[in-house]
Every structure is written in C-alpha cells, then in structure tokens.
Design a protein around this motif. Structure first.
Motif, mmCIF file in Angstrom:
data_model
loop_
_atom_site.group_PDB
_atom_site.id
_atom_site.type_symbol
_atom_site.label_atom_id
_atom_site.label_comp_id
_atom_site.label_asym_id
_atom_site.label_seq_id
_atom_site.Cartn_x
_atom_site.Cartn_y
_atom_site.Cartn_z
ATOM 1 N N ALA A 44 37.486 -18.379 101.823
ATOM 2 C CA ALA A 44 36.539 -17.306 101.510
ATOM 3 C C ALA A 44 37.129 -16.339 100.491
ATOM 4 O O ALA A 44 36.457 -15.968 99.523
ATOM 5 C CB ALA A 44 36.148 -16.557 102.788
ATOM 6 N N LEU A 45 38.376 -15.947 100.685
ATOM 7 C CA LEU A 45 39.004 -15.019 99.734
ATOM 8 C C LEU A 45 39.185 -15.675 98.363
ATOM 9 O O LEU A 45 39.056 -15.009 97.331
ATOM 10 C CB LEU A 45 40.355 -14.529 100.271
ATOM 11 C CG LEU A 45 40.280 -13.559 101.438
ATOM 12 C CD1 LEU A 45 41.676 -13.283 101.997
ATOM 13 C CD2 LEU A 45 39.607 -12.255 101.021
ATOM 14 N N GLY A 46 39.462 -16.970 98.364
ATOM 15 C CA GLY A 46 39.619 -17.685 97.095
ATOM 16 C C GLY A 46 38.322 -17.777 96.312
ATOM 17 O O GLY A 46 38.328 -17.891 95.091
ATOM 18 N N GLN A 47 37.176 -17.703 96.993
ATOM 19 C CA GLN A 47 35.876 -17.783 96.338
ATOM 20 C C GLN A 47 35.288 -16.411 96.019
ATOM 21 O O GLN A 47 34.225 -16.331 95.404
ATOM 22 C CB GLN A 47 34.886 -18.527 97.235
ATOM 23 C CG GLN A 47 35.228 -19.971 97.471
ATOM 24 C CD GLN A 47 34.297 -20.602 98.500
ATOM 25 O OE1 GLN A 47 33.443 -19.957 99.098
ATOM 26 N NE2 GLN A 47 34.482 -21.896 98.725
ATOM 27 N N ALA A 48 35.968 -15.348 96.431
ATOM 28 C CA ALA A 48 35.433 -13.998 96.236
ATOM 29 C C ALA A 48 35.254 -13.707 94.750
ATOM 30 O O ALA A 48 36.130 -14.024 93.942
ATOM 31 C CB ALA A 48 36.364 -12.973 96.867
ATOM 32 N N GLU A 49 34.128 -13.111 94.404
ATOM 33 C CA GLU A 49 33.805 -12.841 92.998
ATOM 34 C C GLU A 49 34.859 -11.995 92.305
ATOM 35 O O GLU A 49 35.302 -12.311 91.223
ATOM 36 C CB GLU A 49 32.436 -12.169 92.891
ATOM 37 C CG GLU A 49 31.297 -13.133 93.106
ATOM 38 C CD GLU A 49 29.956 -12.487 92.847
ATOM 39 O OE1 GLU A 49 29.881 -11.574 92.005
ATOM 40 O OE2 GLU A 49 28.988 -12.909 93.494
ATOM 41 N N ASN A 50 35.240 -10.892 92.907
ATOM 42 C CA ASN A 50 36.224 -10.026 92.264
ATOM 43 C C ASN A 50 37.628 -10.233 92.821
ATOM 44 O O ASN A 50 38.521 -9.440 92.575
ATOM 45 C CB ASN A 50 35.812 -8.549 92.387
ATOM 46 C CG ASN A 50 35.789 -8.076 93.824
ATOM 47 O OD1 ASN A 50 36.045 -8.847 94.745
ATOM 48 N ND2 ASN A 50 35.483 -6.812 94.008
ATOM 49 N N GLY A 51 37.812 -11.292 93.610
ATOM 50 C CA GLY A 51 39.126 -11.607 94.149
ATOM 51 C C GLY A 51 39.440 -10.941 95.468
ATOM 52 O O GLY A 51 40.473 -11.221 96.064
ATOM 53 N N SER A 52 38.567 -10.045 95.913
ATOM 54 C CA SER A 52 38.812 -9.400 97.197
ATOM 55 C C SER A 52 37.518 -9.332 97.997
ATOM 56 O O SER A 52 36.427 -9.452 97.451
ATOM 57 C CB SER A 52 39.391 -7.995 97.009
ATOM 58 O OG SER A 52 38.421 -7.124 96.482
#
Length: 135
Positions: A44-52
């Motif tokens: 999930a964190l790896g797919q986050a738009e802004n990285g977080s």
C-alpha cells in the motif's frame, strides 16, 4: 579440523546469518517480514501517490486489519527502519507513514509476491480442487 559442539555450530551459524538456524537473527527477520500485514502495508505504501499515507488511509486500504494490529505492525516496521512516521501538529494531529530506502527495496519484492498471488490464484485454486477431489 577440531570437532565442534552443537552449541558452537549454532553460534557459528548465527554469526554467519544462516536463516535455517532458528536462533539466527535473520530467521527472526524473515518471520517479521513474512507476516501478511507487513506485505499489505508495504504494498500500500509503495503504491501511494505522494509516497506517504495517513494511518486512516492505510486502515481503509487494508481490509480486515484491526487498529491494534495496524499500530503494532507499523511500530515494528518503524523500529526496523522500514517505514518512517511523521507527525504534523494540527487539529486533529496528522500522522503519515512512508517507506524508507530500505523499506522500498523490500516493498518491491513483497509487491511482486502480492501480484503473483493475484495473477495465479485461479490456477492454484484449480490445483487445490483437484488435490482435494483425489483424496
């Protein structure tokens, strides 16, 4: 060559980071990162738009994870240097999580495993059914 006791062999293996030895620290690390919540959080964190992602976003993204388990897993990942936690003073307080460089390298691997499971579940399911039918 001198003969070693079993305890001495275990100590040597621990020093060499042999994950097949129960007492080895790498065995403990493998147990930590093979937890299903770890894989889902890192993906999930790896797919986050802004990285977080905020804590609440992670909770919504990962169905079935309890607040307690999410908190415990995030804390252990932070302790291991895999995620960072940043707190922004606001009302309410904003808490964001982001992969570290170390976490990013692990996240890529676990995301690949997640994709493999998604892409091959039908095939595995068919094998399970055939196996169960033959029993």
């Amino acid at each position: 060559m001198a003969t070693q006791t079993a305890a001495a062999r275990r100590e040597d293996a621990r020093a060499a980071y042999d994950a097949f030895v129960k007492e080895c620290p790498t065995s403990q690390l493998l147990a930590r990162i093979s937890d299903k919540w770890v894989g889902l959080i890192l993906s999930a964190l790896g797919q986050a738009e802004n990285g977080s992602m905020r804590y609440s976003e992670l909770g919504r993204k990962i169905p079935g994870v309890s607040q307690k388990m999410l908190t415990q897993t995030l804390r252990s990942l932070e302790r291991d240097g895999i995620v960072t936690r940043s707190v922004t003073a606001s009302v309410p307080v904003r808490v964001d999580y982001r992969l570290t460089e170390l976490g990013g390298s692990l996240g890529c691997l676990l995301s690949s495993v997640k994709r493999w499971a998604e892409n091959h579940f039908d095939e595995v399911s068919a094998h399970r059914a055939a196996y169960d039918e033959g029993r």
